[in-house]
Design a protein around this motif. Structure first.
Motif, PDB file in Angstrom:
ATOM      1  N   ALA A  88       0.835  -1.207   0.000  1.00 18.71           N
ATOM      2  CA  ALA A  88       0.000   0.000   0.000  1.00 18.71           C
ATOM      3  C   ALA A  88       0.865   1.250   0.000  1.00 18.71           C
ATOM      4  CB  ALA A  88      -0.939  -0.002   1.209  1.00 18.71           C
ATOM      5  N   LEU A  89       1.940   1.226   0.781  1.00 16.99           N
ATOM      6  CA  LEU A  89       2.865   2.358   0.845  1.00 16.99           C
ATOM      7  C   LEU A  89       3.523   2.608  -0.515  1.00 16.99           C
ATOM      8  CD1 LEU A  89       4.345   4.438   2.642  1.00 16.99           C
ATOM      9  CD2 LEU A  89       6.033   2.663   3.112  1.00 16.99           C
ATOM     10  N   ILE A  90       3.955   1.558  -1.156  1.00 13.68           N
ATOM     11  CA  ILE A  90       4.582   1.704  -2.474  1.00 13.68           C
ATOM     12  C   ILE A  90       3.582   2.257  -3.489  1.00 13.68           C
ATOM     13  CG2 ILE A  90       5.543   0.413  -4.430  1.00 13.68           C
ATOM     14  CD1 ILE A  90       6.882  -1.427  -2.338  1.00 13.68           C
ATOM     15  N   LEU A  91       2.380   1.709  -3.495  1.00  9.03           N
ATOM     16  CA  LEU A  91       1.380   2.151  -4.481  1.00  9.03           C
ATOM     17  C   LEU A  91       1.036   3.631  -4.343  1.00  9.03           C
ATOM     18  CD1 LEU A  91      -1.125  -0.825  -4.734  1.00  9.03           C
ATOM     19  CD2 LEU A  91       0.357   0.073  -6.524  1.00  9.03           C
ATOM     20  N   ILE A  92       0.796   4.087  -3.117  1.00 13.92           N
ATOM     21  CA  ILE A  92       0.416   5.492  -2.949  1.00 13.92           C
ATOM     22  C   ILE A  92       1.607   6.405  -3.195  1.00 13.92           C
ATOM     23  CG2 ILE A  92       0.722   5.638  -0.439  1.00 13.92           C
ATOM     24  CD1 ILE A  92      -2.114   7.262  -2.469  1.00 13.92           C
ATOM     25  N   GLY A 141      -8.914   7.576   2.301  1.00 15.05           N
ATOM     26  CA  GLY A 141      -8.434   7.331   0.943  1.00 15.05           C
ATOM     27  C   GLY A 141      -9.557   6.953  -0.003  1.00 15.05           C
ATOM     28  N   PHE A 142     -10.461   6.088   0.449  1.00 18.38           N
ATOM     29  CA  PHE A 142     -11.601   5.711  -0.387  1.00 18.38           C
ATOM     30  C   PHE A 142     -12.476   6.928  -0.683  1.00 18.38           C
ATOM     31  CE2 PHE A 142     -11.315   1.139   1.139  1.00 18.38           C
ATOM     32  CZ  PHE A 142     -10.969   0.638  -0.097  1.00 18.38           C
ATOM     33  N   GLY A 143     -12.727   7.738   0.344  1.00 16.69           N
ATOM     34  CA  GLY A 143     -13.591   8.908   0.167  1.00 16.69           C
ATOM     35  C   GLY A 143     -13.050   9.886  -0.857  1.00 16.69           C
ATOM     36  N   ALA A 199      -5.694   2.148  -0.826  1.00 16.76           N
ATOM     37  CA  ALA A 199      -6.714   2.192   0.226  1.00 16.76           C
ATOM     38  C   ALA A 199      -7.297   0.798   0.475  1.00 16.76           C
ATOM     39  CB  ALA A 199      -7.817   3.178  -0.143  1.00 16.76           C
ATOM     40  N   SER A 200      -7.444   0.010  -0.582  1.00 19.64           N
ATOM     41  CA  SER A 200      -7.950  -1.358  -0.436  1.00 19.64           C
ATOM     42  C   SER A 200      -6.977  -2.225   0.351  1.00 19.64           C
ATOM     43  CB  SER A 200      -8.199  -1.983  -1.807  1.00 19.64           C
ATOM     44  OG  SER A 200      -9.155  -1.266  -2.522  1.00 19.64           O
ATOM     45  N   LEU A 201      -5.695  -2.117   0.030  1.00 20.08           N
ATOM     46  CA  LEU A 201      -4.680  -2.880   0.761  1.00 20.08           C
ATOM     47  C   LEU A 201      -4.578  -2.423   2.210  1.00 20.08           C
ATOM     48  CD1 LEU A 201      -1.964  -3.064  -2.016  1.00 20.08           C
ATOM     49  CD2 LEU A 201      -3.424  -4.925  -1.209  1.00 20.08           C
ATOM     50  N   LEU A 202      -4.762  -1.136   2.434  1.00 18.09           N
ATOM     51  CA  LEU A 202      -4.780  -0.605   3.797  1.00 18.09           C
ATOM     52  C   LEU A 202      -5.966  -1.177   4.570  1.00 18.09           C
ATOM     53  CD1 LEU A 202      -3.578   1.262   5.924  1.00 18.09           C
ATOM     54  CD2 LEU A 202      -4.723   3.179   4.813  1.00 18.09           C
ATOM     55  N   LEU A 203      -7.085  -1.327   3.908  1.00 17.66           N
ATOM     56  CA  LEU A 203      -8.265  -1.943   4.532  1.00 17.66           C
ATOM     57  C   LEU A 203      -7.971  -3.396   4.909  1.00 17.66           C
ATOM     58  CD1 LEU A 203     -11.262  -1.874   5.345  1.00 17.66           C
ATOM     59  CD2 LEU A 203     -11.803  -2.507   2.979  1.00 17.66           C
ATOM     60  N   ILE A 204      -7.299  -4.129   4.043  1.00 16.42           N
ATOM     61  CA  ILE A 204      -6.935  -5.516   4.350  1.00 16.42           C
ATOM     62  C   ILE A 204      -5.951  -5.542   5.515  1.00 16.42           C
ATOM     63  CG2 ILE A 204      -5.808  -7.594   3.458  1.00 16.42           C
ATOM     64  CD1 ILE A 204      -6.978  -6.803   0.681  1.00 16.42           C
ATOM     65  N   GLY A 205      -5.006  -4.594   5.541  1.00 19.85           N
ATOM     66  CA  GLY A 205      -4.093  -4.486   6.678  1.00 19.85           C
ATOM     67  C   GLY A 205      -4.844  -4.247   7.971  1.00 19.85           C
ATOM     68  N   PHE A 206      -5.871  -3.406   7.907  1.00 17.58           N
ATOM     69  CA  PHE A 206      -6.723  -3.186   9.080  1.00 17.58           C
ATOM     70  C   PHE A 206      -7.356  -4.492   9.535  1.00 17.58           C
ATOM     71  CE2 PHE A 206     -11.297  -3.090   9.989  1.00 17.58           C
ATOM     72  CZ  PHE A 206     -11.259  -2.679  11.310  1.00 17.58           C
TER      73      PHE A 206
END
Length: 167
Positions: A30-34, A115-117, A139-146
């Protein structure tokens, strides 16, 4: 005949380590993508990047905070699985794990939601592009991390409860 199956404590420690490794992987991607999300504005020719938006800066901050916390906890978990002893012994260690996982999971979900918003707002009235696609994926990967951190929080709450009941 002796039972050779691993104890429930060993299984939960190993499961917790696996959840922390998975969280680490998803937050890293997620960090790399953003961080690499860039787009050139067709009208002005300006480069658009994540740092141009406060929301994406917040999202990357939550990723980094979660990443650092998770890296620390992975080290603790590896030590615990290998040695069988906890780095932070006593009630303080269990409380640190429990509250740390709770707080970090809330940070991660807030970063993902933000991020999604913004991504939805940026896509409104304009076709999706590589910038918004990468931001959405991050944001999707961050959600999975959550989700993995929330599951780890469940394990640490069981460990805290077990520690409290055995005292």
């Amino acid at each position: 005949m002796a039972d050779s199956s691993p104890s429930s404590t060993t299984v939960s420690r190993t499961a917790l380590l696996l959840l922390r490794v998975l969280t680490f992987i998803f937050l890293f991607i997620a960090l790399i993508l953003i961080a690499v999300a860039k787009q050139t504005d067709d009208n002005t020719g300006e480069k658009i990047k994540f740092s141009d938006f406060y929301t994406y800066r917040y999202m990357i901050s939550t990723i980094i905070i979660g990443f650092v916390y998770n890296l620390l906890q992975m080290g603790f978990s590896i030590f615990t699985v290998v040695s069988g002893n906890r780095v932070l012994s006593g009630d303080g260690g269990y409380l640190f794990d429990f509250f740390g996982d709770k707080i970090i999971s809330y940070f991660l979900i807030s970063g993902s939601s933000a991020g999604f918003g913004l991504t939805v707002e940026l896509r409104r009235g304009a076709p999706s592009n590589s910038f918004t696609d990468k931001a959405h994926a991050s944001a999707s990967l961050l959600l999975i991390g959550f989700l993995f951190t929330a599951m780890a929080s469940t394990f640490t709450s069981f460990a805290l409860s077990k520690k409290t009941n055995s005292s």
